[in-house]
Design a protein around this motif. Structure first.
Motif, PDB file in Angstrom:
ATOM      1  N   THR A   4      29.601   8.842 -26.469  1.00 50.53           N
ATOM      2  CA  THR A   4      29.027   9.298 -27.736  1.00 50.53           C
ATOM      3  C   THR A   4      27.546   8.961 -27.802  1.00 50.53           C
ATOM      4  N   PHE A   5      27.185   7.722 -27.482  1.00 53.94           N
ATOM      5  CA  PHE A   5      25.768   7.332 -27.525  1.00 53.94           C
ATOM      6  C   PHE A   5      24.943   8.111 -26.509  1.00 53.94           C
ATOM      7  N   ALA A   6      25.502   8.374 -25.331  1.00 51.90           N
ATOM      8  CA  ALA A   6      24.766   9.123 -24.308  1.00 51.90           C
ATOM      9  C   ALA A   6      24.605  10.586 -24.687  1.00 51.90           C
ATOM     10  N   THR A   7      25.608  11.147 -25.335  1.00 51.39           N
ATOM     11  CA  THR A   7      25.593  12.572 -25.688  1.00 51.39           C
ATOM     12  C   THR A   7      24.784  12.855 -26.942  1.00 51.39           C
ATOM     13  N   LEU A   8      24.798  11.917 -27.871  1.00 54.93           N
ATOM     14  CA  LEU A   8      24.127  12.108 -29.166  1.00 54.93           C
ATOM     15  C   LEU A   8      23.050  11.039 -29.356  1.00 54.93           C
ATOM     16  N   PRO A   9      21.854  11.273 -28.856  1.00 54.96           N
ATOM     17  CA  PRO A   9      20.805  10.249 -28.910  1.00 54.96           C
ATOM     18  C   PRO A   9      20.423   9.797 -30.317  1.00 54.96           C
ATOM     19  N   CYS A  11      22.601   9.332 -32.742  1.00 53.11           N
ATOM     20  CA  CYS A  11      23.735   8.603 -33.313  1.00 53.11           C
ATOM     21  C   CYS A  11      23.391   7.116 -33.381  1.00 53.11           C
ATOM     22  N   LYS A  12      23.522   6.545 -34.578  1.00 54.03           N
ATOM     23  CA  LYS A  12      23.165   5.139 -34.774  1.00 54.03           C
ATOM     24  C   LYS A  12      24.350   4.198 -34.584  1.00 54.03           C
ATOM     25  N   TYR A  13      25.555   4.674 -34.906  1.00 61.31           N
ATOM     26  CA  TYR A  13      26.736   3.850 -34.737  1.00 61.31           C
ATOM     27  C   TYR A  13      27.969   4.725 -34.490  1.00 61.31           C
ATOM     28  N   VAL A  14      29.006   4.079 -33.950  1.00 59.62           N
ATOM     29  CA  VAL A  14      30.273   4.750 -33.676  1.00 59.62           C
ATOM     30  C   VAL A  14      31.379   3.899 -34.296  1.00 59.62           C
ATOM     31  N   VAL A  40      30.415   0.026 -34.145  1.00 59.24           N
ATOM     32  CA  VAL A  40      29.512  -0.443 -33.086  1.00 59.24           C
ATOM     33  C   VAL A  40      28.177   0.273 -33.207  1.00 59.24           C
ATOM     34  N   ASP A  41      27.106  -0.507 -33.292  1.00 58.12           N
ATOM     35  CA  ASP A  41      25.780   0.093 -33.376  1.00 58.12           C
ATOM     36  C   ASP A  41      25.182   0.251 -31.978  1.00 58.12           C
ATOM     37  N   ARG A  42      24.293   1.210 -31.860  1.00 58.96           N
ATOM     38  CA  ARG A  42      23.677   1.544 -30.567  1.00 58.96           C
ATOM     39  C   ARG A  42      22.980   0.335 -29.940  1.00 58.96           C
TER      40      ARG A  42
END
Length: 87
Positions: A4-9, A11-14, A40-42
């Motif tokens: 998610t973090f790699a695909t959506l730069p 995105c601040k948290y998951v 979880v935050d980036r």
């Protein structure tokens, strides 16, 4: 989380929540009981040393993030209300 973090730069948290389908002994019905929820935050996720994952304790790593989890002293998960993605 990493995908998610790699695909959506931007995105601040998951939020990741896990559930189990468990028998409710009082009714005989199967319930979807949420057992854990992690927010979880980036920045925190990027602090994990991915070049040395063999030295990372996954339970300790995940416990360092904002989480909801209820367990008995013997390690039995109790149902929780997961994080609300709107908050």
């Amino acid at each position: 989380m990493g995908i998610t973090f790699a695909t959506l730069p931007e995105c601040k948290y998951v939020i990741i929540s896990g559930y189990s389908q468990r028998l409710e002994s009082a009714t005989g019905k199967i319930n979807d009981d949420y057992l854990f929820s992690f927010k979880v935050d980036r920045e925190g996720f990027s602090n994990i040393n991915y070049s040395s994952l063999e030295n990372v304790d996954p339970v300790a790593a995940m416990s360092s993030f904002n989480h909801i989890r209820k367990m008995t002293a013997t390690g039995i998960f109790k149902p929780i209300t997961p994080f609300d993605p709107e908050n």
